[in-house]
Scaffold this motif. Structure first.
Motif, short mmCIF file in Angstrom:
data_model
loop_
_atom_site.label_atom_id
_atom_site.label_comp_id
_atom_site.label_asym_id
_atom_site.label_seq_id
_atom_site.Cartn_x
_atom_site.Cartn_y
_atom_site.Cartn_z
N ARG A 30 -5.56 10.56 -3.74
CA ARG A 30 -5.67 10.56 -5.20
C ARG A 30 -4.48 11.27 -5.84
O ARG A 30 -3.99 10.87 -6.88
N ARG A 31 -3.99 12.32 -5.20
CA ARG A 31 -2.88 13.11 -5.75
C ARG A 31 -1.53 12.56 -5.33
O ARG A 31 -0.56 12.62 -6.10
N LEU A 32 -1.43 12.04 -4.11
CA LEU A 32 -0.16 11.53 -3.57
C LEU A 32 -0.36 10.10 -3.05
O LEU A 32 -0.27 9.84 -1.85
N PRO A 33 -0.63 9.14 -3.95
CA PRO A 33 -1.01 7.80 -3.49
C PRO A 33 0.08 7.07 -2.70
O PRO A 33 -0.23 6.38 -1.74
N ALA A 34 1.34 7.23 -3.07
CA ALA A 34 2.40 6.51 -2.36
C ALA A 34 2.54 7.01 -0.92
O ALA A 34 2.67 6.20 0.01
N ASP A 35 2.51 8.32 -0.73
CA ASP A 35 2.62 8.88 0.61
C ASP A 35 1.42 8.48 1.47
O ASP A 35 1.56 8.10 2.63
N ALA A 36 0.23 8.56 0.90
CA ALA A 36 -0.98 8.21 1.63
C ALA A 36 -0.98 6.73 2.00
O ALA A 36 -1.32 6.36 3.12
N TRP A 37 -0.60 5.87 1.07
CA TRP A 37 -0.57 4.44 1.33
C TRP A 37 0.42 4.13 2.44
O TRP A 37 0.13 3.34 3.34
N THR A 38 1.61 4.73 2.38
CA THR A 38 2.64 4.47 3.37
C THR A 38 2.17 4.86 4.77
O THR A 38 2.30 4.08 5.72
N ALA A 39 1.59 6.04 4.91
CA ALA A 39 1.13 6.50 6.22
C ALA A 39 -0.04 5.64 6.72
O ALA A 39 -0.09 5.27 7.90
N ARG A 40 -0.96 5.32 5.84
CA ARG A 40 -2.12 4.51 6.26
C ARG A 40 -1.70 3.10 6.64
O ARG A 40 -2.15 2.55 7.64
N HIS A 41 -0.84 2.48 5.85
CA HIS A 41 -0.36 1.13 6.14
C HIS A 41 0.40 1.09 7.46
O HIS A 41 0.19 0.19 8.28
N ALA A 42 1.26 2.06 7.71
CA ALA A 42 2.01 2.12 8.96
C ALA A 42 1.08 2.36 10.14
O ALA A 42 1.26 1.77 11.23
N SER A 43 0.07 3.18 9.96
CA SER A 43 -0.90 3.46 11.02
C SER A 43 -1.70 2.19 11.35
O SER A 43 -1.93 1.88 12.52
N ASP A 44 -2.11 1.45 10.33
CA ASP A 44 -2.82 0.19 10.56
C ASP A 44 -1.93 -0.82 11.29
O ASP A 44 -2.39 -1.53 12.18
N ALA A 45 -0.65 -0.88 10.92
CA ALA A 45 0.28 -1.82 11.55
C ALA A 45 0.53 -1.47 13.02
O ALA A 45 0.77 -2.36 13.84
N ALA A 46 0.46 -0.18 13.36
CA ALA A 46 0.72 0.26 14.74
C ALA A 46 -0.53 0.19 15.61
O ALA A 46 -0.46 0.45 16.81
N CYS A 47 -1.66 -0.18 15.03
CA CYS A 47 -2.93 -0.22 15.76
C CYS A 47 -3.16 -1.62 16.34
O CYS A 47 -3.01 -2.62 15.64
N PRO A 48 -3.53 -1.70 17.61
CA PRO A 48 -3.85 -3.01 18.19
C PRO A 48 -5.18 -3.54 17.64
O PRO A 48 -5.90 -2.82 16.94
N GLU A 49 -5.50 -4.77 17.94
CA GLU A 49 -6.76 -5.36 17.49
C GLU A 49 -7.96 -4.51 17.93
O GLU A 49 -8.89 -4.32 17.17
N LEU A 50 -7.92 -4.03 19.16
CA LEU A 50 -8.92 -3.10 19.68
C LEU A 50 -8.19 -2.00 20.43
O LEU A 50 -7.28 -2.27 21.19
#
Length: 92
Positions: free
Chosen positions: A52-72
């Motif tokens: 809520r306070r740092l949306p760009a930083d949070a989005w970047t880290a979460r998006h990169a983490s999702d991209a680095a995660c395999p299907e399972l």
């Protein structure tokens, strides 16, 4: 929350869960690693990254983490707030 209290890395783990109606769906959980080496499992990602306070930083880290995660399974650690993959993978 100060910068020292925020995680330094984030990773995602995906698994299949069964719903109440018997359907199967992919669920992603997050782990956070802090500067002192502590790892918290199954964190609420928006709270620990202050989305809520740092949306760009949070989005970047979460998006990169999702991209680095395999299907399972468990993905690679990504740096917060840049979202870069950690060259040297961290223990657990």
């Amino acid at each position: 929350m100060t910068a020292a209290e925020r995680p330094t890395a984030l990773r995602a783990t995906a698994r299949i869960e069964t719903t109440l109606f018997g359907r199967r769906k992919r669920v992603v959980r997050y782990d956070a690693r802090y500067a002192d080496g502590r790892i918290e499992h199954d964190v609420h990602v928006d709270e620990v990254l202050e989305g809520r306070r740092l949306p760009a930083d949070a989005w970047t880290a979460r998006h990169a983490s999702d991209a680095a995660c395999p299907e399972l399974g468990t993905g690679s650690w990504v740096e917060y707030p840049t979202g870069r993959l950690r060259e040297q993978q961290l223990d657990n």
